[in-house]
Scaffold this motif. Structure first.
Motif, PDB file in Angstrom:
ATOM      1  N   LYS A 130      -3.688  10.475  -1.107  1.00  0.00           N
ATOM      2  CA  LYS A 130      -2.420  10.363  -1.546  1.00  0.00           C
ATOM      3  C   LYS A 130      -2.452  10.734  -3.001  1.00  0.00           C
ATOM      4  CE  LYS A 130       0.050   6.882  -0.583  1.00  0.00           C
ATOM      5  NZ  LYS A 130       0.657   5.409  -0.735  1.00  0.00           N
ATOM      6  N   TYR A 174      -1.806   3.693  -4.789  1.00  0.00           N
ATOM      7  CA  TYR A 174      -2.991   4.842  -4.561  1.00  0.00           C
ATOM      8  C   TYR A 174      -2.450   6.240  -4.774  1.00  0.00           C
ATOM      9  CZ  TYR A 174      -4.568   1.110  -1.431  1.00  0.00           C
ATOM     10  OH  TYR A 174      -4.918  -0.215  -0.844  1.00  0.00           O
ATOM     11  N   ASN A 175      -1.684   6.202  -5.852  1.00  0.00           N
ATOM     12  CA  ASN A 175      -1.012   7.529  -6.377  1.00  0.00           C
ATOM     13  C   ASN A 175      -1.760   8.004  -7.694  1.00  0.00           C
ATOM     14  OD1 ASN A 175       0.950   7.600  -4.091  1.00  0.00           O
ATOM     15  ND2 ASN A 175       1.981   5.883  -5.209  1.00  0.00           N
ATOM     16  N   GLU A 213      -8.325   5.083   3.424  1.00  0.00           N
ATOM     17  CA  GLU A 213      -7.073   5.500   4.224  1.00  0.00           C
ATOM     18  C   GLU A 213      -6.003   6.292   3.213  1.00  0.00           C
ATOM     19  OE1 GLU A 213      -7.130   2.198   7.831  1.00  0.00           O
ATOM     20  OE2 GLU A 213      -5.316   2.064   6.531  1.00  0.00           O
ATOM     21  N   ASN A 214      -5.978   5.770   2.304  1.00  0.00           N
ATOM     22  CA  ASN A 214      -4.868   6.239   1.111  1.00  0.00           C
ATOM     23  C   ASN A 214      -5.455   7.054   0.068  1.00  0.00           C
ATOM     24  OD1 ASN A 214      -2.358   4.637   1.933  1.00  0.00           O
ATOM     25  ND2 ASN A 214      -3.864   3.171   2.289  1.00  0.00           N
ATOM     26  N   PRO A 251       0.787  -1.169   0.123  1.00  0.00           N
ATOM     27  CA  PRO A 251      -0.181   0.161   0.123  1.00  0.00           C
ATOM     28  C   PRO A 251       0.682   1.202  -0.104  1.00  0.00           C
ATOM     29  CG  PRO A 251      -0.891  -1.640   1.536  1.00  0.00           C
ATOM     30  CD  PRO A 251       0.374  -2.058   1.156  1.00  0.00           C
ATOM     31  N   SER A 252       1.951   1.253   0.504  1.00  0.00           N
ATOM     32  CA  SER A 252       2.884   2.413   0.555  1.00  0.00           C
ATOM     33  C   SER A 252       3.341   2.952  -0.713  1.00  0.00           C
ATOM     34  CB  SER A 252       4.017   2.242   1.669  1.00  0.00           C
ATOM     35  OG  SER A 252       4.841   1.160   1.029  1.00  0.00           O
TER      36      SER A 252
END
Length: 523
Positions: A118, A37-38, A114-115, A33-34
């Motif tokens: 971003k 979601y961009n 949550e993301n 996940p990091s």
């Protein structure tokens, strides 16, 4: 709730375009996940992952069309073992997978929510649209859990590590508070169905219609909060007043469209999308029409497993002039002799031998037909359901039916007889001057006729507080009137529905990792 940590490393599906249907996808490798979601494409792929659980075999591809929703409208022919015979406990694989599928959907929704911010290159409007769908789906998944399992862990954040303490079950009323919160917020974020032209995305009227269902459920068992009838009426009326939905004039065409993968956004407000036949394809096929379809052993006509059989109660609920009867309850089966397939009618007294006839594989357009998998869509919300929910809630709010309630139910009835839904017909319309209880009885019967085999009957019987008693009455019906060759398995299936059956058992997969949750009564 303690989820396996690898759930956070989800398979994300990349959509080919922001307005494409959910199944227009190509696969992607595992990603963390990091690093995701961009972009708009990545948000769409994550959203596809949230939708994806609806199509699981233990969800709407199979389970929610038959063995997870046993009721008085069907029995599973000659099934004496396993889930198809309604033999379940906390170790039953299908119950465990059903629970897990729903919580995977919730986990994916939590991760996306949550993301989502971003993706700063994505417009706020576009992010809001995706956020609204994710919020609604999280609420819908919790609606399924509360409806089927009662008190469940309410997990509103994604798992960050495998050592997080497991959550206890949250009281049902609090779970419903979160469901309402998510869905109401989604209502202001999602787009209209007219913006898409298809009905497999969450849209404003889909949110409103499901909110009506949620509030009707809260008004009934187990919460019995009768104040919620007013909210159910309001949200059903919002769908009606939107002006974007209408009844398909031909009842049969609703299901032909499902089979042909054709979108009718007038009648069909929200559907689970299936596509293809799982043969070297990205698209996900379902088992609607094969697992729960008309008896047939030939792929050319469309294989049917002959599991789901109508009850005499369902067949006899229709008047002879009601066109829904012989479409819903197939009056024939396919008999294969060598290479020849013959459509063979059932005798007039062969009621229990008849299959679910709604989704007929002969209308499939993808050839050759697969034995198991179809592209047939599953209806989660139809306009007819909204009309009947409005009529039911209105009857409660006004302590008897208003003219609007009469109009709503009469439109559904007229369509069932092939009549103009806007023209009064004394021979078909509900009798004037019905008492509140008589009108409620009519609604209960009409929902059986209109929505048979669509996975809602058990839900209705539970919220009306009559599920066990109704199924115990079926035992007596089977004993008296069912042919001997079918009788014993059907009786055993119904006998297993007792007071504990209002809820499923909490699965062993959860009990094994969560010492803070309690098993449901009787299990």
């Amino acid at each position: 709730m303690k989820l396996i940590y690898c759930y956070t490393l989800v398979v994300l599906l990349v959509a080919t375009g922001s307005c494409n249907k959910i199944l227009d996808t190509t696969p992607q490798d595992f990603v963390h996940p990091s690093n995701y979601y961009n972009s708009e494409m990545e948000l769409e792929s994550a959203l596809a992952g949230v939708y994806d659980r609806l199509g699981d075999n233990r969800m709407y591809s199979q389970g929610m069309a038959c063995y997870l929703v046993f009721s008085d409208e069907f029995f599973m022919k000659s099934q004496t073992s396993g889930i198809n015979a309604n033999i379940i406990d906390a170790s039953t694989l299908e119950i465990n997978r059903h629970w897990e599928s729903i919580y995977v959907g919730i986990e994916r929704a939590n991760m996306l929510l949550e993301n989502i911010d971003k993706a700063t290159s994505v417009s706020e409007q576009r992010r809001n649209e995706i956020k609204g769908q994710a919020l609604f789906l999280r609420g819908y998944y919790y609606f399924m859990l509360a409806d089927e399992f009662g008190s469940v862990p309410l997990k509103l954040q994604s798992s960050k590590n495998p050592y997080e303490p497991p959550l206890p079950g949250t009281p049902v009323a609090q779970v419903y508070e979160q469901i309402i919160k998510d869905m109401k917020k989604a209502e202001g974020l999602v787009r209209t169905i007219s913006d898409y032209g298809y009905n497999t995305r969450i849209t404003k009227t889909a949110v409103q219609g499901i909110l009506a269902r949620v509030y009707l459920t809260m008004a009934g068992a187990p919460l019995n909060d009768v104040s919620k009838y007013a909210e159910a009426r309001k949200y059903a009326d919002s769908v009606i007043q939107s002006g974007v939905h209408k009844l398909n004039p031909d009842f049969r065409q609703i299901y032909i469209n499902h089979v042909r993968e054709a979108f009718d956004t007038g009648e069909g407000i929200w559907e689970v999308e299936f596509k293809g036949a799982n043969k070297n394809e990205i698209q996900e096929g379902g088992m609607i029409g094969s697992y729960n379809g008309i008896t047939c052993g030939n792929r050319d006509t469309g294989y049917g497993y002959d599991y789901v059989h109508a009850t005499a109660k369902l067949y006899n609920a229709y008047d002879p002039g009601d066109l829904r009867r012989d479409w819903t309850v197939a009056p024939f089966r396919f008999v294969t002799t060598g290479q020849t397939v013959v459509r063979t009618a059932w005798a007039a007294d062969q009621l229990y031998e008849r299959s679910n006839g709604k989704w007929r594989r002969e209308y499939e357009t993808l050839l050759p037909r697969d034995q198991n998998y179809t592209g047939t869509n599953w209806p989660l919300l139809r306009y007819a359901d909204v009309l009947l929910m409005f009529a039911e809630a209105d009857n409660e709010v006004n302590n008897g039916p208003s003219q609007q309630a009469y109009m709503a139910i009469n439109m559904v009835r007229r369509r069932g007889y092939g009549k103009d839904v806007g023209s009064a017909d004394p021979a078909i319309d509900a009798p004037a001057g019905l008492s509140k209880q008589d009108f409620q009885d009519l609604i209960m019967s009409e929902r059986l006729r209109e929505l048979a085999f669509e996975g809602l009957r058990k839900h209705d019987l539970v919220r009306w507080g009559i599920y066990p008693s109704t199924m115990q009455a079926q035992i007596r019906e089977y004993q008296s009137n069912m042919p001997a060759a079918l009788r014993d398995p059907a009786i055993a299936q119904a006998q297993r529905i007792t007071e504990r059956s209002v809820l499923f058992p909490i699965p062993n997969s959860e009990l094994a990792v969560n010492p803070n949750i309690q098993q449901n009564p009787g299990w």
